[in-house]
Design an enzyme around this catalytic site. Structure first.
Site, PDB file in Angstrom:
ATOM      1  N   TYR B 101       8.188 -25.631 100.283  1.00 22.27           N
ATOM      2  CA  TYR B 101       7.557 -24.841 101.347  1.00 22.27           C
ATOM      3  C   TYR B 101       6.195 -25.459 101.684  1.00 22.27           C
ATOM      4  O   TYR B 101       5.417 -25.783 100.789  1.00 22.27           O
ATOM      5  CB  TYR B 101       7.346 -23.394 100.889  1.00 22.27           C
ATOM      6  N   GLU B 189       4.578 -23.476 109.746  1.00 26.84           N
ATOM      7  CA  GLU B 189       5.324 -23.545 108.493  1.00 26.84           C
ATOM      8  C   GLU B 189       6.466 -24.534 108.596  1.00 26.84           C
ATOM      9  O   GLU B 189       7.145 -24.584 109.620  1.00 26.84           O
ATOM     10  CB  GLU B 189       5.950 -22.178 108.165  1.00 26.84           C
TER      11      GLU B 189
END
Lengths: 289, 377
Positions: B101, B189
C-alpha cells in the site's frame, strides 16, 4: 487581561480597498479597534475613512508600528498575503479569507513557524477581546467583558453560544474563531495554553466539529496540562459519514473524527460535553461553583 | 473532488508510474469492439465513486475476450451502494507475488503532506491501519525540501529487500508526490502496488481526490469530473453560494453557517426528528439566495416541514426576512415553515414576518420542537 489582543493592539487591514475589507475596516474601527493602516498594492498614499493606505505590509508596519494584521484578500492571493505579513514582522496574522487551497497553506506554514508569527485562520471569523479590540467579522454587540475564554471552529455557531453566555451574564475574556480548514494556524492546544496562563480567564468553552482529531488532542492536553475547567460542544453529531458539511474540516472518513470519539475523549478528560448549545451556560455555572 | 480509477491510472501513466495495459468501456458494444480477441487474462472493474466494489460483484476476472464481454454485460448498469455503473475498466491481469500500500495525504497535525506505506497492501488496508497501526510506515514531507531521496529510500527499504525493487519504489514515490503537488491533490493512493511473479513492479489500483478550493487552477482535473444526480444538485447549490447535502429525513433546514447548520441537524435528531438536509446559506443575506434555498428545500418530496434558523451576525435578520417574503411570493407551498431569527436586527425581521403569518420563535430549541410537531401533522 486577555489573550492575543487588547486595547494596545495596532491593526492593519490587508485588502482594505476590497468590498469586505472596506466594510469590516469600518466596523472594527467603530468597535474601538486601533485600525492604523491598510494595504492595497497600487493604492499607497490614499486614505479610507481616515486610514492611511500603503503598497506593502513592510511600509505599513514601519510607518504605523502595527502589531497585527487581518487579511481579506481573495483566496488565490491569501497565502502570499500571510507570507508578506509574516516576513514584515507582524506578530499576529488573522486570515478571514475562505477557500484557500490546502497546498498553499502547507507551503506557508514552515515560514510562519520560522518567523514566529501567530497565525489564526484561514477561513475564520477572527477574534475579540470584548470592549478592547475586535479583529475580523464578528458581531461586536453580542460580546460582553468577563472571565470565560472561548474558541471555536465555526462562525455563527460561536455567535449562538456567545449570545447565550452574554444573556446569562457570563462575559468573555477573549473569543477566538480558529477556522474550519484542514490546515490552519493556531489550534486548540496553543490557545488552551494561553487561556491557562491568562489570570483573567476562569473557564474555557471549546466548540468543536466532526472531522480530524484536533478535539481528541485538545482533550489529551486538557487532561495533562490544564488546571482550569473546560466545557465542550461538538457540532455534527448526526452527520452521515463521508459527507462534507460545508467546512473542509468537517468531514468524517473511515471511522475517525466522529463526534462519538471526540465526546468520549472529552469525558475521559473530565470535560463535560453539552448535548445542545443551550446547556453550555448551565454546565459552566456548575464547574465554576 | 473525486475521480475514477481509470482516470487515476491515466494520471499515473502520464507521470511515468507503471500500470498494466487497459481500456475503458462505456457500453457492451464498445467492449466488443475494443477488447482484442485473445486469451489474455483480464480483470473487468466497475468504475464508481465508492469503495467495496469487489464485494458487491463489480470486479470480475475474464480468461478471454468472450468472458470479458460477458462480464461487461453483467457489470455495466449494476447498482453499487446507490451508484449506477456507467463505465468499466478492462485491464490486463498480472500474477501477483506481493502486494503493498502506498498513499499520500494532507496531514492536519503536522500541517504537511505525509507519505504512508505498508507491506500489507490490498483491500483490508483500513483494518490494518486500525488494528495494527505499527504496520503503516509514515514519513512527513517538508513542503520546502519536497520528498527527499533519502526519505523515499528509507521507506522503500522497509518494504523491499531487493535493491532493484527499492530503486523502482523510490522512483514511484517521487513521481506520485510530483503528481500530488501538481494537481492539488488531497489524497493519492496506489493500492495495491505489486511485485509480479515476473519481478515487475506495477500500480494495480489507484485512487485520487482533489482540493475543491484549488480546482479553479486545475482545469484538466475539473474536466474529469463525473457526478451522480444527487451530487449534481449539491454542485448546483454551490454555484449559487449555498452549501447543500441531501439526507433522508423529513425536516428541511435552512441555516447560516456550517457549524450552526450541523448543530441544527443534531438538535432535530436529539428531539426525535430527522433532518432532510444540510443547507448553509453562508454569510450574505441576498434575498435571491433565500429564494434558491427555498426552491431546493421544497424540491425534496420527503420534506414535511421547514426549519429556518438564522443567527444574525454580519447577516441582518431583516434582510433574511425580506428574502423569505419575496421567496414565498414566488413559491406557493403548503409545507409548514418555522422561522427562528436571533441576533442583528432580529426584532425588525420578526416584525416584517408577522404579515406572513409564519410561526416565529426566538430560540433554536423552540424552532426544532415546533418543526418536528408540524412535520408529524
Amino acid at each position: 487581561m486577555s489573550i492575543l489582543i487588547n486595547k494596545k493592539t495596532k491593526l492593519i487591514v490587508q485588502g482594505i480597498t476590497g468590498r469586505d475589507g472596506a466594510f469590516h475596516a469600518g466596523k472594527m474601527q467603530s468597535y474601538g479597534t486601533h485600525v492604523v493602516g491598510g494595504v492595497s498594492p497600487g493604492k499607497g498614499g490614499q486614505h479610507m475613512n481616515g486610514i492611511p493606505i500603503f503598497n506593502t505590509v513592510k511600509e505599513a508596519r514601519e510607518a504605523t508600528g502595527a502589531t497585527a494584521s487581518v487579511i481579506f484578500v481573495p483566496a488565490p492571493f491569501a497565502a502570499d498575503a500571510i507570507l508578506e505579513a509574516s516576513f514584515a514582522g507582524i506578530e499576529l496574522v488573522v486570515a478571514i479569507t475562505e477557500g484557500v487551497p490546502v497546498q498553499d497553506m502547507i507551503r506557508v506554514m514552515p515560514f510562519v513557524r520560522q518567523n514566529g508569527t501567530k497565525l489564526i485562520g484561514p477561513n475564520c471569523p477572527g477574534l475579540i477581546t470584548p470592549e478592547e479590540c475586535l479583529i475580523g467579522i464578528l458581531p461586536g454587540n453580542i460580546f460582553m467583558k468577563g472571565n470565560i475564554g472561548l474558541m471555536s471552529r465555526s462562525g455563527t455557531l460561536t455567535y449562538e453560544v456567545v449570545n447565550l453566555l452574554t444573556e446569562n451574564k457570563m462575559g468573555q475574556t477573549t473569543c477566538v474563531g480558529i477556522g474550519g480548514d484542514p490546515v490552519a494556524g493556531l489550534y486548540y492546544q496553543e490557545l488552551l495554553q494561553m487561556y491557562e496562563d491568562d489570570p483573567a480567564t476562569k473557564a474555557v468553552v471549546l466548540i468543536g466539529e466532526i472531522g480530524g482529531d484536533a478535539e481528541e488532542q485538545a482533550a489529551r492536553f486538557i487532561r495533562e496540562k490544564m488546571t482550569k475547567p473546560v466545557v465542550a460542544f461538538i457540532a455534527g453529531q448526526t452527520a452521515p459519514p463521508g459527507k462534507r458539511m460545508g467546512h473542509a474540516g468537517a468531514i468524517i472518513s473511515s471511522g475517525s473524527g466522529t463526534a462519538e470519539e471526540k465526546i468520549k475523549a472529552f469525558n475521559e478528560a473530565g470535560v463535560p460535553v453539552a448535548k445542545e448549545p443551550s446547556q453550555i451556560p448551565g454546565l459552566l455555572k456548575e464547574i465554576l461553583k | 473532488m473525486k475521480i475514477h480509477e481509470y482516470q487515476a491510472r491515466d494520471l499515473f501513466k502520464k507521470y511515468g508510474i507503471p500500470v498494466p495495459d487497459g481500456i475503458v468501456c462505456h457500453s457492451v458494444e464498445e467492449a466488443e469492439a475494443l477488447v482484442p480477441d485473445d486469451n489474455q487474462l483480464r480483470v473487468v472493474k466497475a468504475q464508481v465513486h465508492v469503495g467495496g466494489r469487489g464485494k458487491a460483484g463489480g470486479v470480475k476476472l475474464a480468461k478471454n475476450k468472450a468472458e470479458a464481454v460477458e462480464n461487461a454485460i453483467r457489470i455495466l448498469g449494476m447498482d453499487i451502494k446507490g451508484y449506477k455503473v456507467e463505465k468499466v475498466l478492462i485491464a490486463n491481469a498480472v500474477d501477483i507475488d506481493k502486494e503493498f500500500y502506498i498513499g499520500l495525504i494532507n496531514d492536519r497535525n503536522t500541517r504537511s503532506v505525509t507519505l504512508m506505506a505498508s507491506a500489507e497492501g490490498g483491500v483490508e488496508i483500513e483494518e490494518v491501519a486500525k488494528d495494527s497501526p505499527e504496520k503503516i510506515i509514515k514519513m512527513s514531507i517538508d513542503p520546502v525540501a519536497g520528498l527527499m531521496d533519502w526519505q523515499a529510500r528509507e521507506v522503500a527499504f522497509r518494504l523491499f529487500s531487493d535493491i532493484n525493487h527499492v530503486r523502482a519504489a523510490v522512483d514511484i514515490f517521487k513521481k506520485l508526490y510530483k503528481l500530488y503537488q501538481d494537481t492539488d491533490s488531497t489524497l493519492a493512493e496506489i493500492n495495491p502496488l505489486v511485485i509480479t511473479t515476473q519481478n515487475e513492479i506495477k500500480a494495480i489500483d489507484g485512487k485520487m481526490n482533489f482540493d475543491d478550493n484549488a480546482i479553479y487552477r486545475q482545469p484538466d482535473i475539473l474536466a474529469m469530473r463525473d457526478v451522480t444526480e444527487d451530487e449534481q444538485k449539491e454542485i448546483d447549490a454551490n454555484e449559487k453560494g449555498l452549501s447543500y447535502i441531501k439526507l433522508d429525513g423529513t425536516i428541511g433546514c435552512m441555516v447560516n453557517g456550517a457549524g450552526l447548520a450541523m448543530a441544527t441537524m443534531d438538535m432535530i435528531k436529539l428531539y426525535g426528528g430527522e433532518p432532510a438536509n444540510f443547507l448553509d446559506i453562508g454569510g450574505s443575506s441576498n434575498p435571491q439566495k433565500v429564494v434558491d434555498a427555498m426552491n431546493i428545500l421544497l424540491g425534496d418530496k420527503n420534506v414535511k416541514a421547514v426549519m429556518i434558523n438564522i443567527f444574525g451576525g454580519i447577516t441582518r435578520c431583516d434582510d433574511v426576512a425580506r428574502g423569505l417574503i419575496s421567496a414565498l411570493e414566488q413559491i406557493k407551498t403548503k409545507i409548514p415553515i418555522v422561522v427562528r431569527l436571533s441576533g442583528t436586527n432580529a426584532k425588525e425581521g420578526l416584525e416584517l414576518l408577522k404579515a406572513t403569518g409564519l410561526p416565529t420563535v426566538s430560540t433554536m430549541s423552540e424552532a426544532a420542537l415546533k418543526a418536528i410537531e408540524l412535520s408529524k401533522k
